[in-house]
Design a protein around this motif. Sequence first.
Motif, PDB file in Angstrom:
ATOM      1  N   LYS A   1     -56.024  36.667  91.183  1.00  0.00           N
ATOM      2  CA  LYS A   1     -57.213  35.995  90.624  1.00  0.00           C
ATOM      3  C   LYS A   1     -56.965  35.562  89.181  1.00  0.00           C
ATOM      4  CE  LYS A   1     -60.480  38.380  93.596  1.00  0.00           C
ATOM      5  NZ  LYS A   1     -61.478  39.441  93.708  1.00  0.00           N
ATOM      6  N   ASP A   2     -56.280  36.410  88.411  1.00  0.00           N
ATOM      7  CA  ASP A   2     -55.964  36.059  87.024  1.00  0.00           C
ATOM      8  C   ASP A   2     -55.040  34.845  86.959  1.00  0.00           C
ATOM      9  OD1 ASP A   2     -57.521  38.174  86.149  1.00  0.00           O
ATOM     10  OD2 ASP A   2     -55.813  39.481  85.673  1.00  0.00           O
ATOM     11  N   ILE A   3     -54.057  34.791  87.848  1.00  0.00           N
ATOM     12  CA  ILE A   3     -53.151  33.637  87.883  1.00  0.00           C
ATOM     13  C   ILE A   3     -53.942  32.379  88.218  1.00  0.00           C
ATOM     14  CG2 ILE A   3     -51.189  32.565  89.080  1.00  0.00           C
ATOM     15  CD1 ILE A   3     -50.113  35.479  89.531  1.00  0.00           C
ATOM     16  N   TYR A   4     -54.804  32.469  89.219  1.00  0.00           N
ATOM     17  CA  TYR A   4     -55.612  31.312  89.600  1.00  0.00           C
ATOM     18  C   TYR A   4     -56.499  30.865  88.428  1.00  0.00           C
ATOM     19  CZ  TYR A   4     -58.770  28.197  91.964  1.00  0.00           C
ATOM     20  OH  TYR A   4     -59.510  27.085  92.310  1.00  0.00           O
ATOM     21  N   ARG A   5     -57.178  31.815  87.828  1.00  0.00           N
ATOM     22  CA  ARG A   5     -58.080  31.499  86.710  1.00  0.00           C
ATOM     23  C   ARG A   5     -57.324  30.785  85.584  1.00  0.00           C
ATOM     24  NH1 ARG A   5     -58.962  36.473  84.134  1.00  0.00           N
ATOM     25  NH2 ARG A   5     -57.122  35.829  82.993  1.00  0.00           N
ATOM     26  N   ASP A   6     -56.192  31.340  85.199  1.00  0.00           N
ATOM     27  CA  ASP A   6     -55.458  30.772  84.065  1.00  0.00           C
ATOM     28  C   ASP A   6     -54.816  29.424  84.385  1.00  0.00           C
ATOM     29  OD1 ASP A   6     -56.218  32.923  82.532  1.00  0.00           O
ATOM     30  OD2 ASP A   6     -54.250  33.889  82.522  1.00  0.00           O
ATOM     31  N   THR A   7     -54.445  29.198  85.636  1.00  0.00           N
ATOM     32  CA  THR A   7     -53.853  27.899  85.979  1.00  0.00           C
ATOM     33  C   THR A   7     -54.906  26.828  86.222  1.00  0.00           C
ATOM     34  OG1 THR A   7     -53.656  28.548  88.310  1.00  0.00           O
ATOM     35  CG2 THR A   7     -51.691  28.814  86.918  1.00  0.00           C
ATOM     36  N   HIS A   8     -56.171  27.211  86.260  1.00  0.00           N
ATOM     37  CA  HIS A   8     -57.247  26.243  86.516  1.00  0.00           C
ATOM     38  C   HIS A   8     -58.290  26.209  85.407  1.00  0.00           C
ATOM     39  CE1 HIS A   8     -55.482  26.717  90.514  1.00  0.00           C
ATOM     40  NE2 HIS A   8     -55.935  25.503  90.749  1.00  0.00           N
ATOM     41  N   ASN A   9     -57.955  26.630  84.198  1.00  0.00           N
ATOM     42  CA  ASN A   9     -58.938  26.696  83.122  1.00  0.00           C
ATOM     43  C   ASN A   9     -58.875  25.498  82.170  1.00  0.00           C
ATOM     44  OD1 ASN A   9     -56.667  27.177  81.585  1.00  0.00           O
ATOM     45  ND2 ASN A   9     -57.204  29.283  81.058  1.00  0.00           N
TER      46      ASN A   9
ATOM     47  N   ASN B   1     -44.462  28.209  88.214  1.00  0.00           N
ATOM     48  CA  ASN B   1     -44.954  26.852  88.441  1.00  0.00           C
ATOM     49  C   ASN B   1     -46.006  26.455  87.420  1.00  0.00           C
ATOM     50  OD1 ASN B   1     -43.263  26.481  90.648  1.00  0.00           O
ATOM     51  ND2 ASN B   1     -44.790  27.203  92.109  1.00  0.00           N
ATOM     52  N   GLY B   2     -46.860  27.391  87.042  1.00  0.00           N
ATOM     53  CA  GLY B   2     -47.876  27.115  86.028  1.00  0.00           C
ATOM     54  C   GLY B   2     -47.272  26.802  84.671  1.00  0.00           C
ATOM     55  N   VAL B   3     -46.193  27.500  84.326  1.00  0.00           N
ATOM     56  CA  VAL B   3     -45.507  27.233  83.056  1.00  0.00           C
ATOM     57  C   VAL B   3     -44.833  25.866  83.121  1.00  0.00           C
ATOM     58  CG1 VAL B   3     -43.662  27.980  81.492  1.00  0.00           C
ATOM     59  CG2 VAL B   3     -45.136  29.679  82.557  1.00  0.00           C
ATOM     60  N   LYS B   4     -44.106  25.616  84.208  1.00  0.00           N
ATOM     61  CA  LYS B   4     -43.368  24.357  84.346  1.00  0.00           C
ATOM     62  C   LYS B   4     -44.291  23.142  84.391  1.00  0.00           C
ATOM     63  CE  LYS B   4     -39.085  25.847  86.499  1.00  0.00           C
ATOM     64  NZ  LYS B   4     -38.253  25.764  87.711  1.00  0.00           N
ATOM     65  N   ASP B   5     -45.471  23.311  84.982  1.00  0.00           N
ATOM     66  CA  ASP B   5     -46.434  22.209  85.082  1.00  0.00           C
ATOM     67  C   ASP B   5     -47.266  22.034  83.819  1.00  0.00           C
ATOM     68  OD1 ASP B   5     -45.562  21.894  87.665  1.00  0.00           O
ATOM     69  OD2 ASP B   5     -47.323  22.828  88.589  1.00  0.00           O
ATOM     70  N   GLY B   6     -47.162  22.970  82.889  1.00  0.00           N
ATOM     71  CA  GLY B   6     -47.954  22.912  81.673  1.00  0.00           C
ATOM     72  C   GLY B   6     -49.365  23.434  81.855  1.00  0.00           C
ATOM     73  N   GLN B   7     -49.654  24.057  83.002  1.00  0.00           N
ATOM     74  CA  GLN B   7     -50.990  24.602  83.246  1.00  0.00           C
ATOM     75  C   GLN B   7     -51.219  25.917  82.517  1.00  0.00           C
ATOM     76  OE1 GLN B   7     -50.607  24.736  87.578  1.00  0.00           O
ATOM     77  NE2 GLN B   7     -52.251  23.223  87.727  1.00  0.00           N
ATOM     78  N   LEU B   8     -50.139  26.607  82.174  1.00  0.00           N
ATOM     79  CA  LEU B   8     -50.247  27.889  81.484  1.00  0.00           C
ATOM     80  C   LEU B   8     -49.687  27.767  80.075  1.00  0.00           C
ATOM     81  CD1 LEU B   8     -48.994  30.367  84.249  1.00  0.00           C
ATOM     82  CD2 LEU B   8     -51.334  30.130  83.410  1.00  0.00           C
ATOM     83  N   THR B   9     -50.396  28.341  79.148  1.00  0.00           N
ATOM     84  CA  THR B   9     -49.872  28.435  77.785  1.00  0.00           C
ATOM     85  C   THR B   9     -48.922  29.626  77.724  1.00  0.00           C
ATOM     86  OG1 THR B   9     -51.588  29.933  76.986  1.00  0.00           O
ATOM     87  CG2 THR B   9     -52.066  27.552  76.853  1.00  0.00           C
ATOM     88  N   THR B  10     -48.147  29.698  76.678  1.00  0.00           N
ATOM     89  CA  THR B  10     -47.239  30.835  76.496  1.00  0.00           C
ATOM     90  C   THR B  10     -48.035  32.126  76.410  1.00  0.00           C
ATOM     91  OG1 THR B  10     -45.594  29.444  75.432  1.00  0.00           O
ATOM     92  CG2 THR B  10     -45.452  31.802  74.990  1.00  0.00           C
ATOM     93  N   ARG B  11     -49.154  32.097  75.714  1.00  0.00           N
ATOM     94  CA  ARG B  11     -49.986  33.304  75.575  1.00  0.00           C
ATOM     95  C   ARG B  11     -50.545  33.732  76.937  1.00  0.00           C
ATOM     96  NH1 ARG B  11     -52.871  32.078  71.208  1.00  0.00           N
ATOM     97  NH2 ARG B  11     -51.543  33.333  69.882  1.00  0.00           N
ATOM     98  N   GLU B  12     -51.032  32.770  77.727  1.00  0.00           N
ATOM     99  CA  GLU B  12     -51.551  33.111  79.062  1.00  0.00           C
ATOM    100  C   GLU B  12     -50.433  33.686  79.937  1.00  0.00           C
ATOM    101  OE1 GLU B  12     -55.078  29.769  79.673  1.00  0.00           O
ATOM    102  OE2 GLU B  12     -52.994  29.229  80.097  1.00  0.00           O
ATOM    103  N   THR B  13     -49.267  33.066  79.862  1.00  0.00           N
ATOM    104  CA  THR B  13     -48.135  33.546  80.647  1.00  0.00           C
ATOM    105  C   THR B  13     -47.780  34.969  80.255  1.00  0.00           C
ATOM    106  OG1 THR B  13     -47.300  31.284  80.822  1.00  0.00           O
ATOM    107  CG2 THR B  13     -45.752  33.058  81.345  1.00  0.00           C
ATOM    108  N   SER B  14     -47.790  35.235  78.966  1.00  0.00           N
ATOM    109  CA  SER B  14     -47.446  36.585  78.518  1.00  0.00           C
ATOM    110  C   SER B  14     -48.468  37.606  79.030  1.00  0.00           C
ATOM    111  CB  SER B  14     -47.320  36.645  76.998  1.00  0.00           C
ATOM    112  OG  SER B  14     -48.573  36.641  76.369  1.00  0.00           O
ATOM    113  N   GLN B  15     -49.738  37.231  79.073  1.00  0.00           N
ATOM    114  CA  GLN B  15     -50.760  38.134  79.594  1.00  0.00           C
ATOM    115  C   GLN B  15     -50.569  38.363  81.096  1.00  0.00           C
ATOM    116  OE1 GLN B  15     -54.194  35.992  78.248  1.00  0.00           O
ATOM    117  NE2 GLN B  15     -54.258  37.065  76.292  1.00  0.00           N
TER     118      GLN B  15
END
Length: 192
Positions: free
Chosen positions: A92-100, A40-54
């Motif tokens: 927590k990491d997912i939350y942090r990256d989708t809300h940064n 959902n974070g990728v589809k919504d644009g909340q996550l970058t490719t680099r964040e998703t990979s991490q």
Amino acid sequence: MALAAAILTSLGFTAVASAQEAPVNHDVQRNVDQQERIENGVKDGQLTTRETSQLEQGQAHVDRMEQHDLKNGPLTQKEQAQIQHAENVQSKDIYRDTHNNRGQNPDSKSSRRMASDVQRDVNQEKRVDQGVRSGSLNDAQTAKLQGREAHIDHEERVAGANGHVSRGEQKQIQRSENHTSRAIHHQKKLGA
């Protein structure tokens, strides 16, 4: 009287078996939930490719823990606690990256490739979860499949580490996903 004792004994064994299987069910379902949050974070644009990979590397870590611990049978309380801790860190990491307040165009080719790969992760984790719940996958089979999922998560980590997933990288990931898909089908068939 003997019939009642046999029924109670049978129910007791069923309760013990269910108690042993419950943590695995919970962990596999949590894998599904966390992969869906990443998707959902990728589809919504909340996550970058680099964040998703991490985040996929974090998923690989959890999958490897499950693989290691399940290959020897049901999870111990200590193993369950360690896995839950790793899942909590990942959450927590997912939350942090989708809300940064960073993000990426979800329509970019790289984002679409990563979203497609993560969606496939979700689908395969759901198939494993269904196999665990139905009893068609035992602990050893689940361990093998979690190891395969960890491998795919790691490939996604490597592919997106530079912030871009190329067509060639996606093809390699898809080959691994196809291989894992066949393994899930095979393992579930063996357990049925």
